[in-house]
Write an enzyme that holds these catalytic residues in place. Structure first.
Site, short mmCIF file in Angstrom:
data_model
loop_
_atom_site.label_atom_id
_atom_site.label_comp_id
_atom_site.label_asym_id
_atom_site.label_seq_id
_atom_site.Cartn_x
_atom_site.Cartn_y
_atom_site.Cartn_z
N ASP A 44 0.85 -1.18 0.00
CA ASP A 44 0.00 0.00 0.00
C ASP A 44 0.89 1.24 0.00
O ASP A 44 1.74 1.40 0.88
CB ASP A 44 -0.88 0.00 1.25
CG ASP A 44 -2.01 1.03 1.18
OD1 ASP A 44 -1.78 2.12 0.61
OD2 ASP A 44 -3.11 0.74 1.70
N ASP B 253 4.43 -0.60 -8.55
CA ASP B 253 4.12 0.16 -9.77
C ASP B 253 4.01 1.64 -9.47
O ASP B 253 3.81 2.44 -10.38
CB ASP B 253 2.78 -0.33 -10.35
CG ASP B 253 1.62 0.04 -9.43
OD1 ASP B 253 1.66 -0.36 -8.25
OD2 ASP B 253 0.69 0.74 -9.88
N TYR C 108 -1.22 -8.35 -8.99
CA TYR C 108 -1.20 -6.92 -9.32
C TYR C 108 -0.19 -6.60 -10.40
O TYR C 108 -0.43 -5.79 -11.29
CB TYR C 108 -0.89 -6.09 -8.06
CG TYR C 108 -2.03 -5.95 -7.10
CD1 TYR C 108 -3.26 -5.42 -7.52
CD2 TYR C 108 -1.90 -6.32 -5.77
CE1 TYR C 108 -4.31 -5.28 -6.63
CE2 TYR C 108 -2.95 -6.19 -4.87
CZ TYR C 108 -4.15 -5.66 -5.31
OH TYR C 108 -5.19 -5.52 -4.43
N GLU C 109 0.96 -7.24 -10.31
CA GLU C 109 2.02 -6.97 -11.27
C GLU C 109 1.58 -7.28 -12.69
O GLU C 109 1.83 -6.52 -13.62
CB GLU C 109 3.26 -7.78 -10.91
CG GLU C 109 4.45 -7.54 -11.81
CD GLU C 109 5.70 -8.25 -11.31
OE1 GLU C 109 6.73 -8.16 -12.01
OE2 GLU C 109 5.64 -8.89 -10.24
N LYS D 19 -0.74 9.85 1.30
CA LYS D 19 -0.87 11.09 2.08
C LYS D 19 0.29 11.22 3.07
O LYS D 19 0.69 10.24 3.70
CB LYS D 19 -2.20 11.10 2.81
CG LYS D 19 -3.40 11.16 1.87
CD LYS D 19 -4.71 11.20 2.64
CE LYS D 19 -5.89 11.28 1.66
NZ LYS D 19 -7.20 11.29 2.38
#
Length: 214
Positions: free
Chosen positions: A118, A154, A194-195, A122
């Site tokens: 993650d 990424d 995800y990759e 912020k």
């Protein structure tokens, strides 16, 4: 990304304690007992659905692997993969990897993988990033002196932050890739879910390998 809760996941985890640990602190300093052979231990923090850690264990029988994931549903999906593969060098942990020193003894881990963590973009959430200095301190404590940390993302902002954070901590970079899939390294690269998704969209994948100096 939080997955939708699947009611079958927790019962499946509870039915397979031979593969999934839900109280990892009880195994601190004794993880070798969970495996058929005593071998160097590599861990992935935030394994998601388990594609990466299962494939790594399959390809590399000379290391033991542990995948850590806080989400029950994701752990359940990873467990399904392990139930099919039946890999003797793979264990899963359903728990929060925020404090590794409670899970692992000093020098118990040979290497750590951080894949698509993650980014916490912020500024007020900086301390939650898995490459923030408090996390680096934990990695240093549980890893052996010659251990290596591998990080893939990424997110360029997180990657640049991580380079700075690790450099300021005094880590040494063994290699840095600004477009992993355009390099020779891609031949042996094991992708996460995800990759694959991001790379198919043409998004560069960033990777670094680094170690602590003492």
């Amino acid at each position: 990304m939080r997955l939708k809760n699947k009611p079958w996941a927790l019962p499946l985890i509870e039915a397979n304690p031979q593969y999934v640990v839900t109280e990892p602190e009880k195994w601190r300093g004794k993880w070798s007992e969970r495996f058929s052979q005593k071998q160097p231990l590599l861990i992935e923090i935030g394994m998601g659905k388990g594609r990466f850690i299962v494939e790594m264990a399959r390809r590399d029988p000379e290391h033991n692997y542990i995948g850590i994931e806080v989400q029950t549903t994701a752990t359940g999906i990873a467990l399904k993969k392990q139930l099919e593969a039946q890999l003797p060098n793979l264990q899963l942990v359903c728990g929060d990897g925020n404090d590794l020193t409670e899970m692992f003894a000093s020098n118990e881990v040979a290497g750590i993988f951080l894949n698509f963590s993650d980014p916490w973009p912020k500024k007020r959430h900086t301390k939650r990033r898995l490459t923030y200095r408090t996390f680096l301190k934990q990695y240093q404590q549980v890893m052996q002196k010659d251990g290596q940390l591998e990080f893939k993302t990424d997110n360029r902002g997180l990657f640049e932050y991580s380079l700075t954070s690790m450099n300021n901590y005094g880590m040494v970079f063994d290699q840095v890739w600004l477009d992993l899939h355009a390099s020779e390294e891609v031949a042996d690269n094991v992708m996460t879910e995800y990759e694959e998704k991001f790379s198919q969209k043409g998004q560069p994948i960033y990777k670094l390998a680094a170690h602590f100096t003492d």
